[in-house]
Design a protein around this motif. Structure first.
Motif, mmCIF file in Angstrom:
data_model
loop_
_atom_site.group_PDB
_atom_site.id
_atom_site.type_symbol
_atom_site.label_atom_id
_atom_site.label_comp_id
_atom_site.label_asym_id
_atom_site.label_seq_id
_atom_site.Cartn_x
_atom_site.Cartn_y
_atom_site.Cartn_z
ATOM 1 N N MET A 1 0.845 -1.201 0.000
ATOM 2 C CA MET A 1 0.000 0.000 0.000
ATOM 3 C C MET A 1 0.880 1.250 0.000
ATOM 4 N N HIS A 2 0.478 2.211 -0.815
ATOM 5 C CA HIS A 2 1.181 3.487 -0.853
ATOM 6 C C HIS A 2 0.743 4.359 0.321
ATOM 7 N N ASP A 3 1.606 5.276 0.684
ATOM 8 C CA ASP A 3 1.233 6.238 1.720
ATOM 9 C C ASP A 3 0.259 7.275 1.198
ATOM 10 N N LEU A 4 0.479 7.715 -0.050
ATOM 11 C CA LEU A 4 -0.357 8.788 -0.611
ATOM 12 C C LEU A 4 -0.332 8.689 -2.125
ATOM 13 N N ILE A 5 -1.453 8.999 -2.738
ATOM 14 C CA ILE A 5 -1.529 9.113 -4.195
ATOM 15 C C ILE A 5 -2.099 10.480 -4.548
ATOM 16 N N ILE A 6 -1.408 11.163 -5.439
ATOM 17 C CA ILE A 6 -1.946 12.396 -6.049
ATOM 18 C C ILE A 6 -2.633 11.952 -7.326
ATOM 19 N N ARG A 7 -3.952 12.117 -7.367
ATOM 20 C CA ARG A 7 -4.766 11.464 -8.382
ATOM 21 C C ARG A 7 -5.178 12.444 -9.497
ATOM 22 N N GLY A 8 -4.860 12.073 -10.737
ATOM 23 C CA GLY A 8 -5.439 12.710 -11.910
ATOM 24 C C GLY A 8 -4.943 14.109 -12.208
ATOM 25 N N GLY A 9 -3.725 14.468 -11.783
ATOM 26 C CA GLY A 9 -3.192 15.790 -12.064
ATOM 27 C C GLY A 9 -2.474 15.868 -13.403
ATOM 28 N N THR A 10 -2.232 17.087 -13.840
ATOM 29 C CA THR A 10 -1.411 17.320 -15.021
ATOM 30 C C THR A 10 0.032 17.424 -14.538
ATOM 31 N N ILE A 11 0.835 16.416 -14.820
ATOM 32 C CA ILE A 11 2.155 16.275 -14.218
ATOM 33 C C ILE A 11 3.208 16.967 -15.072
ATOM 34 N N HIS A 12 3.819 17.987 -14.515
ATOM 35 C CA HIS A 12 5.004 18.617 -15.096
ATOM 36 C C HIS A 12 6.185 18.117 -14.276
ATOM 37 N N ASP A 13 6.965 17.226 -14.841
ATOM 38 C CA ASP A 13 7.934 16.491 -14.012
ATOM 39 C C ASP A 13 9.185 17.277 -13.653
ATOM 40 N N GLY A 14 9.345 18.497 -14.196
ATOM 41 C CA GLY A 14 10.508 19.308 -13.881
ATOM 42 C C GLY A 14 11.627 19.210 -14.896
ATOM 43 N N SER A 15 11.524 18.291 -15.824
ATOM 44 C CA SER A 15 12.577 18.101 -16.827
ATOM 45 C C SER A 15 12.484 19.093 -17.970
ATOM 46 N N GLY A 16 11.340 19.754 -18.095
ATOM 47 C CA GLY A 16 11.080 20.612 -19.245
ATOM 48 C C GLY A 16 10.269 19.923 -20.322
ATOM 49 N N ALA A 17 10.003 18.640 -20.127
ATOM 50 C CA ALA A 17 9.188 17.902 -21.097
ATOM 51 C C ALA A 17 7.722 18.304 -20.982
ATOM 52 N N GLU A 18 6.972 17.986 -21.986
ATOM 53 C CA GLU A 18 5.544 18.287 -21.968
ATOM 54 C C GLU A 18 4.845 17.493 -20.867
ATOM 55 N N ALA A 19 3.765 18.051 -20.370
ATOM 56 C CA ALA A 19 3.048 17.438 -19.257
ATOM 57 C C ALA A 19 2.285 16.200 -19.701
#
Length: 591
Positions: A1-19
């Motif tokens: 089991m995970h501690d927490l899930i962030i569900r259904g967001g638009t993820i900008h991973d910080g690399s500069g790649a598209e979300a």
């Protein structure tokens, strides 16, 4: 089991790649999985539908060196989505320090960074450390709302080795050796780098330049040798000439050529403050070309640029150009609203404008600087909660004065400050706005060699307020700008996360990827905004600081722990001291 899930967001991973849209799962403080839909259950779920998910910001230019010893909340940075701060910039800091020698370092910090000396005297546990490694050890025993990294400051080291009375004298060869050895020990103990200031305007409250301002290249080369031996850390410099002020001891071009030599000799990255100045709007682009030449020859230099023009903030509650007039001082004890009402008297205004400033007790303090600097009113503007920091020329106090038939822009500024209940603000830009556009700054933000910083979080508590830059950068540059092109959202996020983390060797953060730290923001990007500016009297000894909250941070997580939810502090303090790579190198070295 995970501690927490962030569900259904638009993820900008910080690399500069598209979300991408999907879930982020967290377990044991790190990112466990990223996917379109993570089926495994979690103890807690954050609904991020319609929001963006980013790494927490990495702010590489702050001055929390004193605040970290008494405060855990770490505002204003923590409330603006920052997950890691680097302090100890600009050559000022509080370690090493001789027993009973804190006064000299406090007077430097108070003069250079406008942090009330009373707060530093009363809030800091003087005597808890002498050496820089002992300072880090003290911080390692504390908890914070975010993570804290520190650089060792040239001013503190020179004061420790040479004494406050010789802080800016030429160091002897033996003293240079001591300085380099102290820096080396600091890097091995976990300093993220070394900082120095070389501009004439960085002074103690007595008007003395920061120790190190005039240090010859040979001394800095000895310090570069310490970096090469350790193989870790970043050199941070404020070079002479970068602000375009008169009377500097060296031209900026000369300084930058030296910085490139230092970086190559150290085999380490260097970063320095770079502006477009009012006298030379093309300075930034010219210097970037010089840096690229140096980098081709073996340097690794990354000029540090801001998010908006730098300016002094004026208000009746802090500093303003009229604060040293005798007739104003006679009213200074009144509450701001009563003071503003009295100052609206035309006869009193005329009297104040005819008076000579009272000579200040401390010539290097902001109380001395602000009333005696001739601020150009064509670059001074009203400042409101929703100000863009890109106003039109006709919004300036000079233009307002002409339109109203007033004598000059100072008259319009005075009327603005006293027109309400004493809580109105104004700003006088002194960098980055000579041409009334931020297009030049945008080009520097896009340049491959630059990094983004200069928030000065924790400093200039009543005069300059750029600690909100992480939020401003996102909202204005990626969404709100109308007077020119915006910046790509993925680019803006990368510049505040992975790029800064990589510069300092913080390889475990700044990117949303499995196995990395779960330092994350969930942001209502459409609703992201800066709140109302206000003064809070919450520093030690009752000192005041200008604060501006953010709206739109749905969640901030540090090491997988929620530190903020819906723009409110949860009270959790998972943040810790972050030691630089030199400490890891020391731990892995053979006995």
């Amino acid at each position: 089991m995970h501690d927490l899930i962030i569900r259904g967001g638009t993820i900008h991973d910080g690399s500069g790649a598209e979300a991408v849209t999907g879930d982020v799962a967290i377990k044991d403080g790190v990112i466990a999985a990223i996917g379109g839909r993570i089926a495994e259950p979690a103890r807690q779920v954050i609904d991020a539908d319609g929001a963006i998910v980013t790494p927490a910001w990495v702010d590489i230019h702050t001055h929390y060196d004193g605040q970290v010893t008494w405060d855990e909340a770490m505002d204003p940075s923590a409330s603006h989505g920052v997950g890691t701060v680097v302090m100890g910039n600009c050559g000022v800091g509080f370690a090493p320090v001789r027993p009973g020698g804190q006064r000299a370092l406090i007077e430097l910090m108070e003069g250079v960074e406008d942090i009330p000396g009373t707060a530093l005297y009363e809030g800091m546990p003087w005597g808890a450390w002498e050496t820089y490694p002992e300072y880090l050890d003290h911080l390692a025993g504390r908890k914070y709302a975010l993570n804290v990294a520190s650089m060792i400051a040239h001013g503190a080291v020179r004061t420790y080795v040479m004494g406050p009375e010789r802080g800016n004298a030429d160091a002897t060869p033996a003293e240079v050796g001591q300085i380099a050895a102290i820096v080396e020990d600091a890097l091995r103990a976990g300093a993220a780098g070394f900082s120095t200031s070389r501009i004439m305007g960085h002074r103690s409250i007595h008007g003395d330049q920061v120790p190190g301002t005039f240090a010859p290249e040979a001394e800095l080369m000895a310090i570069a040798g310490a970096f090469r031996r350790v193989g870790a850390g970043v050199m941070q410099l404020i070079p002479a000439g970068t602000l375009g002020m008169m009377g500097e001891h060296s031209a900026l071009e000369t300084e930058v050529e030296m910085i490139c030599r230092l970086s190559a000799a150290a085999a380490r990255p260097a970063t320095f403050t770079l502006f477009e100045t009012m006298a030379d709007p093309a300075q930034g682009h010219r210097i970037l070309s010089l840096v690229k030449e140096g980098n081709r020859d073996g340097a690794r230099v990354f000029p540090q640029v801001g998010s908006r023009p730098t300016g002094f903030v004026f208000s009746l509650g802090s500093y303003h150009p009229f604060m040293a007039k005798p007739s104003y001082l006679a009213l200074a004890h009144l509450p701001p609203a009563e003071r503003a009402k009295a100052l609206r008297d035309p006869a009193l205004k005329a009297k104040i404008f005819a008076e000579t400033n009272v000579v200040p007790e401390h010539p290097g303090s902001m109380e001395a600087v602000i009333p005696n600097v001739p601020f150009p009113m064509q670059w001074s503007f009203p400042l409101e909660t929703n100000s863009s920091y890109e106003p039109l020329p006709e919004e300036s106090f000079e233009a307002r004065a002409q339109a109203a038939g007033l004598s000059d822009g100072y008259s319009a500024l005075y009327d603005h400050l006293v027109s309400g209940d004493g809580r109105d603000f104004a700003i006088a830009f002194f960098t980055g706005y000579a041409t009334y556009t931020l297009d030049g700054l945008r080009e520097m933000q896009l340049d491959e060699t630059t990094v983004v910083g200069l928030s000065d979080g924790g400093a200039h508590v009543g005069a300059i307020f750029d600690a909100v830059n992480p939020t401003y950068q996102l909202a204005y540059w990626a969404r709100d700008r109308k007077r020119g092109a915006t910046l790509p959202l993925a680019h803006v996020i990368n510049r505040q996360t992975r790029r800064n983390a990589e510069l300092f060797g913080f390889t475990d953060r700044g990117l949303i990827a499995p196995g990395l730290r779960a330092d994350l923001n969930v942001i209502d990007f459409a609703g992201l905004a800066l709140g109302e500016m206000r003064f809070q009297h919450d520093l030690p000894a009752g000192g005041a600081r200008l604060m501006q909250p953010a709206h739109g941070y749905l969640a901030t997580l540090i090491g997988g722990t929620l530190t903020r939810r819906f723009d409110e502090d949860t009270g959790a303090r998972p943040g810790r001291l972050l030691r630089g790579q030199g400490a890891a190198a020391r731990e892995m070295a053979p006995a």
